[in-house]
Design a protein around this motif. Sequence first.
Motif, short mmCIF file in Angstrom:
data_model
loop_
_atom_site.label_atom_id
_atom_site.label_comp_id
_atom_site.label_asym_id
_atom_site.label_seq_id
_atom_site.Cartn_x
_atom_site.Cartn_y
_atom_site.Cartn_z
N ALA A 9 0.90 -1.24 0.16
CA ALA A 9 -0.01 -0.04 0.03
C ALA A 9 0.78 1.19 -0.01
CB ALA A 9 -0.91 0.07 1.10
N THR A 10 0.28 2.50 -0.51
CA THR A 10 1.11 3.78 -0.19
C THR A 10 0.10 4.57 0.81
OG1 THR A 10 1.49 3.47 -2.52
CG2 THR A 10 1.60 5.72 -1.56
N MET A 11 1.17 5.01 1.53
CA MET A 11 0.58 5.97 2.53
C MET A 11 0.71 7.50 1.79
SD MET A 11 2.31 5.35 6.28
CE MET A 11 1.30 4.10 7.35
N SER A 12 -0.22 8.39 1.73
CA SER A 12 -0.05 9.63 1.30
C SER A 12 -0.30 10.67 2.24
CB SER A 12 -0.96 9.92 -0.15
OG SER A 12 -2.27 9.83 0.12
N PHE A 13 0.21 11.84 2.05
CA PHE A 13 -0.07 12.99 3.08
C PHE A 13 0.06 14.40 2.17
CE2 PHE A 13 2.36 9.40 5.04
CZ PHE A 13 1.64 9.25 6.32
N ASP A 14 -0.30 15.35 2.77
CA ASP A 14 -0.31 16.55 2.10
C ASP A 14 1.10 16.93 1.58
OD1 ASP A 14 1.00 17.65 4.23
OD2 ASP A 14 -0.54 19.23 4.63
N TRP A 15 2.36 16.56 2.06
CA TRP A 15 3.45 16.62 1.71
C TRP A 15 4.17 15.44 0.59
CZ3 TRP A 15 6.28 12.50 3.33
CH2 TRP A 15 5.83 11.72 4.17
N GLY A 16 3.59 14.42 0.43
CA GLY A 16 4.20 13.38 -0.13
C GLY A 16 3.58 11.93 0.03
N SER A 17 4.46 10.92 -0.14
CA SER A 17 3.96 9.56 0.17
C SER A 17 5.04 8.79 0.41
CB SER A 17 3.43 9.11 -1.32
OG SER A 17 4.26 9.20 -2.41
N VAL A 37 10.35 7.24 0.49
CA VAL A 37 9.61 8.34 0.81
C VAL A 37 9.73 9.30 -0.26
CG1 VAL A 37 9.28 10.27 2.44
CG2 VAL A 37 10.04 7.78 3.62
N ILE A 38 8.68 9.86 -0.91
CA ILE A 38 8.90 10.88 -1.71
C ILE A 38 8.10 12.28 -1.11
CG2 ILE A 38 7.94 11.67 -4.04
CD1 ILE A 38 8.05 8.84 -4.74
N ILE A 39 9.02 13.14 -1.24
CA ILE A 39 8.55 14.59 -0.40
C ILE A 39 8.46 15.51 -1.73
CG2 ILE A 39 9.06 16.37 0.96
CD1 ILE A 39 10.69 14.64 2.70
N ASN A 40 7.24 15.88 -2.01
CA ASN A 40 6.84 16.61 -3.12
C ASN A 40 7.52 18.05 -3.04
OD1 ASN A 40 5.34 14.76 -4.42
ND2 ASN A 40 3.25 15.37 -3.24
N PRO A 41 7.62 18.69 -4.34
CA PRO A 41 8.27 19.94 -4.55
C PRO A 41 7.75 21.06 -3.75
CG PRO A 41 8.13 18.90 -6.59
CD PRO A 41 7.44 18.01 -5.73
N GLU A 116 -0.27 6.79 10.86
CA GLU A 116 -1.60 6.37 10.56
C GLU A 116 -2.43 7.50 11.42
OE1 GLU A 116 -2.46 2.41 11.07
OE2 GLU A 116 -0.83 1.86 9.55
N SER A 117 -1.87 8.22 12.20
CA SER A 117 -2.75 9.16 13.15
C SER A 117 -2.62 10.56 12.51
CB SER A 117 -2.50 8.97 14.60
OG SER A 117 -1.22 9.27 14.90
N ALA A 118 -1.81 10.84 11.60
CA ALA A 118 -1.63 12.31 11.00
C ALA A 118 -3.17 12.63 10.26
CB ALA A 118 -0.50 12.23 10.04
N PRO A 119 -3.28 13.88 10.51
CA PRO A 119 -4.72 14.50 9.96
C PRO A 119 -4.97 14.39 8.72
CG PRO A 119 -3.43 16.06 10.94
CD PRO A 119 -2.70 15.21 11.37
N ASP A 120 -3.61 14.30 8.01
CA ASP A 120 -3.57 14.35 6.32
C ASP A 120 -3.46 12.93 5.90
OD1 ASP A 120 -1.29 14.47 7.29
OD2 ASP A 120 -0.46 15.76 5.53
N PHE A 121 -3.56 12.01 6.59
CA PHE A 121 -3.17 10.39 6.35
C PHE A 121 -4.14 9.99 5.36
CE2 PHE A 121 -4.10 5.89 7.34
CZ PHE A 121 -2.84 5.35 6.75
N CYS A 122 -3.79 9.46 4.14
CA CYS A 122 -4.94 8.54 3.32
C CYS A 122 -3.81 7.19 2.85
CB CYS A 122 -5.21 9.41 2.10
SG CYS A 122 -6.15 8.47 1.25
N LEU A 123 -4.64 6.03 3.05
CA LEU A 123 -3.95 4.86 2.49
C LEU A 123 -4.63 4.40 1.48
CD1 LEU A 123 -2.05 2.71 3.48
CD2 LEU A 123 -3.92 1.40 4.54
N GLU A 125 -4.48 1.16 -1.40
CA GLU A 125 -4.31 -0.05 -1.44
C GLU A 125 -3.16 -0.42 -2.39
OE1 GLU A 125 -7.70 -1.97 -4.62
OE2 GLU A 125 -8.19 -1.20 -2.56
N ALA A 126 -2.61 -1.51 -2.30
CA ALA A 126 -1.59 -1.84 -3.34
C ALA A 126 -2.05 -2.00 -4.74
CB ALA A 126 -1.06 -3.45 -3.02
N GLY A 127 -1.08 -1.33 -5.54
CA GLY A 127 -1.34 -1.31 -7.00
C GLY A 127 -2.17 -0.06 -7.37
#
Length: 137
Positions: A9-17, A37-41, A116-123, A125-127
């Motif tokens: 799975a991929t975790m995404s946040f407002d800053w990246g994934s 970890v990928i931190i967006n520009p 997983e408790s971050a307010p901007d957390f989104c999971l 699914e794999a793929g």
Amino acid sequence: MHVTPGDVATMSFDWGSIKWFVTPSRVPGAGSTLGEVIINPGRGHARHNHPGAEEIIYVISGEATQMVDDGEPFTIREGDTVHIPKGAYHSTQNDTWRPLRLIVTYTPGGEEKALESAPDFCLHEAGAVPEWSQAGR
């Protein structure tokens, strides 16, 4: 155990994934955590710490400003490694126009669960591929 990016799975946040390839909850017998970890520009993550684990950051590509243990911020670039002691506050800020790609480890593993408790957390699914939108539009 062989793991490909499409397997997890991929975790995404407002800053990246983040994709966690090895975690104690996913790989039987694993004592550490490893992921990309990928931190967006123009993004970064706020000052935080991991009370129960040390962290190692290896820069695959990109450039950012890193702070460790409330010390003077410094530049990290491709090929650099940063050790963050257990409990030390730290932050990473990508002020460039390119994505920042990191390999991150936690020892002992398990600290990734706190994200997983971050307010901007989104999971995702794999793929699945997370969609990003341009800020300010």
